[in-house]
Structure formats: structure tokens, C-alpha cells
Scaffold this motif. Structure first.
Motif, PDB file in Angstrom:
ATOM      1  N   UNK A   1       0.616  -1.210  -0.074  1.00  0.00           N
ATOM      2  CA  UNK A   1      -0.110   0.045  -0.014  1.00  0.00           C
ATOM      3  C   UNK A   1       0.946   1.210  -0.045  1.00  0.00           C
ATOM      4  N   UNK A   2       0.589   2.314  -0.732  1.00  0.00           N
ATOM      5  CA  UNK A   2       1.154   3.605  -0.850  1.00  0.00           C
ATOM      6  C   UNK A   2       0.762   4.492   0.694  1.00  0.00           C
ATOM      7  N   UNK A   3       1.553   5.337   0.800  1.00  0.00           N
ATOM      8  CA  UNK A   3       1.509   6.410   1.798  1.00  0.00           C
ATOM      9  C   UNK A   3       0.677   7.762   1.456  1.00  0.00           C
ATOM     10  N   UNK A   4       0.403   8.321   2.420  1.00  0.00           N
ATOM     11  CA  UNK A   4      -0.347   9.671   2.277  1.00  0.00           C
ATOM     12  C   UNK A   4       0.695  10.613   1.313  1.00  0.00           C
ATOM     13  N   UNK A   5       1.841  10.525   1.613  1.00  0.00           N
ATOM     14  CA  UNK A   5       2.955  11.401   0.801  1.00  0.00           C
ATOM     15  C   UNK A   5       2.724  11.009  -0.848  1.00  0.00           C
ATOM     16  N   UNK A   6       2.969   9.781  -1.042  1.00  0.00           N
ATOM     17  CA  UNK A   6       2.843   9.349  -2.248  1.00  0.00           C
ATOM     18  C   UNK A   6       1.775   9.719  -3.154  1.00  0.00           C
ATOM     19  N   UNK A   7       0.534   9.887  -2.538  1.00  0.00           N
ATOM     20  CA  UNK A   7      -0.606  10.166  -3.045  1.00  0.00           C
ATOM     21  C   UNK A   7      -0.497  11.681  -3.183  1.00  0.00           C
ATOM     22  N   UNK A   8       0.007  12.387  -2.349  1.00  0.00           N
ATOM     23  CA  UNK A   8       0.001  13.829  -2.550  1.00  0.00           C
ATOM     24  C   UNK A   8       0.991  14.191  -3.797  1.00  0.00           C
ATOM     25  N   UNK A   9       2.073  13.389  -3.991  1.00  0.00           N
ATOM     26  CA  UNK A   9       2.891  13.614  -5.193  1.00  0.00           C
ATOM     27  C   UNK A   9       2.080  13.387  -6.264  1.00  0.00           C
ATOM     28  N   UNK A  10       1.596  12.240  -6.355  1.00  0.00           N
ATOM     29  CA  UNK A  10       0.841  11.730  -7.483  1.00  0.00           C
ATOM     30  C   UNK A  10      -0.158  12.760  -8.122  1.00  0.00           C
ATOM     31  N   UNK A  11      -0.673  13.253  -7.206  1.00  0.00           N
ATOM     32  CA  UNK A  11      -1.873  14.591  -7.454  1.00  0.00           C
ATOM     33  C   UNK A  11      -1.125  15.677  -7.864  1.00  0.00           C
ATOM     34  N   UNK A  12       0.105  16.244  -7.329  1.00  0.00           N
ATOM     35  CA  UNK A  12       0.828  17.196  -7.891  1.00  0.00           C
ATOM     36  C   UNK A  12       1.193  17.161  -9.226  1.00  0.00           C
ATOM     37  N   UNK A  13       1.488  15.923  -9.727  1.00  0.00           N
ATOM     38  CA  UNK A  13       2.092  15.615 -11.182  1.00  0.00           C
ATOM     39  C   UNK A  13       1.000  15.486 -12.112  1.00  0.00           C
ATOM     40  N   UNK A  14      -0.326  15.619 -11.601  1.00  0.00           N
ATOM     41  CA  UNK A  14      -1.386  15.148 -12.766  1.00  0.00           C
ATOM     42  C   UNK A  14      -2.478  16.293 -12.851  1.00  0.00           C
ATOM     43  N   UNK A  15      -3.184  16.240 -13.962  1.00  0.00           N
ATOM     44  CA  UNK A  15      -4.294  17.247 -13.966  1.00  0.00           C
ATOM     45  C   UNK A  15      -5.561  16.218 -14.629  1.00  0.00           C
ATOM     46  N   UNK A  16      -6.535  17.010 -14.786  1.00  0.00           N
ATOM     47  CA  UNK A  16      -7.756  16.720 -15.447  1.00  0.00           C
ATOM     48  C   UNK A  16      -8.226  15.355 -14.628  1.00  0.00           C
ATOM     49  N   UNK A  17      -8.431  15.388 -13.334  1.00  0.00           N
ATOM     50  CA  UNK A  17      -8.488  14.360 -12.548  1.00  0.00           C
ATOM     51  C   UNK A  17     -10.015  14.110 -12.191  1.00  0.00           C
ATOM     52  N   UNK A  18     -10.616  12.931 -12.236  1.00  0.00           N
ATOM     53  CA  UNK A  18     -12.166  12.717 -11.849  1.00  0.00           C
ATOM     54  C   UNK A  18     -12.085  11.928 -10.527  1.00  0.00           C
ATOM     55  N   UNK A  19     -12.895  12.396  -9.764  1.00  0.00           N
ATOM     56  CA  UNK A  19     -12.819  11.780  -8.335  1.00  0.00           C
ATOM     57  C   UNK A  19     -14.055  10.945  -8.545  1.00  0.00           C
ATOM     58  N   UNK A  20     -14.218   9.756  -7.998  1.00  0.00           N
ATOM     59  CA  UNK A  20     -15.088   8.636  -7.979  1.00  0.00           C
ATOM     60  C   UNK A  20     -15.422   8.157  -6.652  1.00  0.00           C
TER      61      UNK A  20
END
Length: 322
Positions: A1-20
Motif C-alpha cells: 500500500x502507498x502512503x499519503x505522501x505518495x498520493x500527494x505527489x501523484x496529485x501534484x504531477x497530474x491534471x484533469x482528475x475525476x474523483x469517483x
């Protein structure tokens, strides 16, 4: 499993995101989705919320409900999907071809039965609500709870903790609540709207469901069947069943409570289970491809109530005997 910090970085590096969120979103799924959308907006991202079921009537008071859209009405073509409060991939519902077209996924969830089906999966089965994980994510990103964010987080965390009264309430969640109040949350107003305000159809459905309740195993199991005719009788919607299973579980002598709801015109049966003490309803739900937590779980069976109910009742009775 990933950590919160990894998800935060994933979000920083992406755009046009759909929350489901999961199908038939409850307070945690909806509040967390709105909080994540607002968070992404503040990060300068293009974001939307994709849900086949929309916003339940009981949460019409939430600002931003117009952000929740079906897959064929999204304002842009998503490049990444963030699943939240979705215990199993099947619980994300009918996304059309969305998940087939978009392969960049992340997951934020608190269900202990979640296998972590996204490449970046943050799953903490000890967290009382997905909304609590959103709090951690906001802290990781250095963002505040000001404005509507406090309301969204309150709805998310409070609904999954029984307004901070269930056994899953933690010191961390109580500290988060104090921070929401410091951010200006109008607790008197929103606790009433979230927990005590009921439409007439919802109140009538509660009465009919409780009136037809049955008890098994010397009263240890309480079951309320809610077939389509009950919805029709009081003009209720599927989301109007929320809270009925908790009313059953509060009855003296009850160890396990279950609501058995007709969905999809009678073709599908939805089960909500609650338990008091050590009885693990997540094990029951998992046996039927559902999931959840030890004291709160659910599942769906693709058959009518009269066929589905005996199967689930028998599974609970056998577990109670064991």
C-alpha cells in the motif's frame, strides 16, 4: 500500500482528475468527494466528481452538489481517476467506458477489506472514515480547512462515526473536529441538517420498515426487509433507507442488525449490516462479495429480496451459533 505522501505527489504531477465515490454515496463518500474536488481546485487542477447516482436528497444542503455528474456529462476528458471510499472496484458503479479509457488510477479508502486495486492505493482500515484520510492529505499538502472544506469534512467524518459516538471514533478524529470548529464550522446548523432533518417520505419509510421488522436467534438478529412496495407506499427514494439499520442496532438485545433493500426495480437486493461488540459483519459481507468493517458492512445480491434475504439471514444465524 502507498502512503499519503505518495498520493500527494501523484496529485501534484497530474491534471484533469475525476474523483469517483462509491455507488449510492453516503455522507463519507460524498463529503470526501467534495473535499477532494475543492482541494484540487485550490491546487489549480481541473477536477470533477463522477458518480452514477448523484447527490442524495438528504444532502441537498451541501454547496457544490452540482459538481457531481454522471460519466457522460463530465466537463472534460479525464486523464486520471481518484477512487475514494470505494471498498471494491465493483462498488465504483457504472462509469461507462471511463475506467477503460483512463488507466492512471489512485485510491483513497478506509475499508479494511479493500485489496488496493489501484497502482497508488492508500488504504487504512483503522481510519474511522475516508474523510479522515482527506484530512491527512490536506495536511500533507499544507492546505487549510477554511470555508466549505470544513463542512465537507464534518459530513464525511461525522456520518461514519455516528456523529462521533461509534466505537471507531478516535482521538485523531476528535482533534480533527476541533480544527473544523476553529475553521468556522456552524455545528448547530449542520449537525441538525446531517442527522436530524428528515423528509416526510424518509420518516414514513422508517416507520414501515421498523413496523415490519423480524427478530431471530432469540432477538440477537434484527432484520427489516424493504421491498419495492414500501418505497412506493411512501414515495421514498433509495437513499431514504440511510439510518434504518442503525435504528435496528440500537434495540435492546440486538447484536446484529440488517436491512434488506430492493434496488434496480427489484432485480437487485442491497444489504446493510451493523453489529455491536465483537461480531464481524465484514466477514458475512465478504462471503457475498461485499465488504466493510467489523461493525459496519454491506453487499449486493443480483436477485430479488425474497430470494436474497434467506441466504444472508442464514449466514448470520450460522455465524451467531459459532
Amino acid at each position: 500500500m502507498a502512503r499519503i505522501a505518495e498520493l500527494a505527489q501523484w496529485l501534484r504531477e497530474r491534471d484533469h482528475i475525476a474523483v469517483i465515490p462509491h455507488v449510492n454515496p453516503d455522507g463519507d463518500a460524498l463529503g470526501s468527494a467534495l473535499a477532494l474536488k475543492l482541494m484540487l481546485d485550490r491546487m489549480g487542477k481541473r477536477a470533477c466528481i463522477c458518480s452514477q447516482d448523484g447527490v442524495p436528497h438528504m444532502y441537498d444542503f451541501l454547496p457544490g452538489k452540482e459538481w457531481v455528474l454522471p460519466a457522460d456529462q463530465l466537463p472534460f476528458e479525464p486523464q486520471a481517476l481518484l477512487f475514494e471510499d470505494v471498498a471494491a472496484f465493483e462498488r465504483a458503479g457504472d462509469r461507462g467506458a471511463l475506467s477503460g479509457r483512463v488507466k492512471d488510477w489512485a485510491l483513497l479508502d478506509h475499508h479494511e477489506t479493500n485489496p488496493g486495486y489501484a497502482p497508488v492505493s492508500v488504504v487504512d482500515g483503522h481510519a474511522p472514515a475516508t474523510g479522515m484520510l482527506v484530512v491527512r492529505l490536506l495536511d500533507q499538502l499544507g492546505m487549510s480547512f477554511e470555508g466549505d472544506m470544513a463542512l465537507y469534512l464534518y459530513v464525511a467524518i461525522s456520518t461514519d462515526t455516528g456523529n462521533f459516538s461509534f466505537s471507531n471514533t478516535t482521538p485523531e478524529s476528535c482533534r480533527a473536529m476541533a480544527r473544523l470548529l476553529e475553521a468556522g464550522l456552524d455545528l448547530e446548523r449542520y449537525s441538525r441538517l446531517t442527522f436530524r432533518m428528515r423528509s416526510e417520505p424518509r420518516l414514513r419509510l422508517l416507520g414501515l420498515a421498523i413496523g415490519g421488522m423480524k427478530r431471530y436467534a432469540g432477538g440477537r438478529l434484527a432484520v427489516a426487509e424493504i421491498p419495492q412496495r414500501l418505497f412506493d407506499a411512501c414515495g421514498a427514494r433509495p437513499e431514504d433507507t440511510e439510518g434504518i439499520v442503525n435504528a435496528l442496532s440500537d434495540m435492546e438485545g440486538v447484536e446484529v442488525a440488517m436491512t434488506v433493500e430492493s434496488r434496480d426495480g427489484g432485480a437487485t437486493t442491497k444489504f446493510s449490516l451493523r453489529s455491536v461488540g465483537s461480531f464481524d459483519v465484514a466477514r458475512i459481507a465478504s462471503a457475498f462479495q461485499g465488504g466493510g468493517h467489523r461493525n459496519a458492512a454491506g453487499m449486493n445480491l443480483k436477485c430479488p429480496v425474497d430470494q436474497a434475504a434467506p441466504q444472508a439471514i442464514q449466514a448470520v444465524l450460522q455465524a451467531l451459533q459459532g
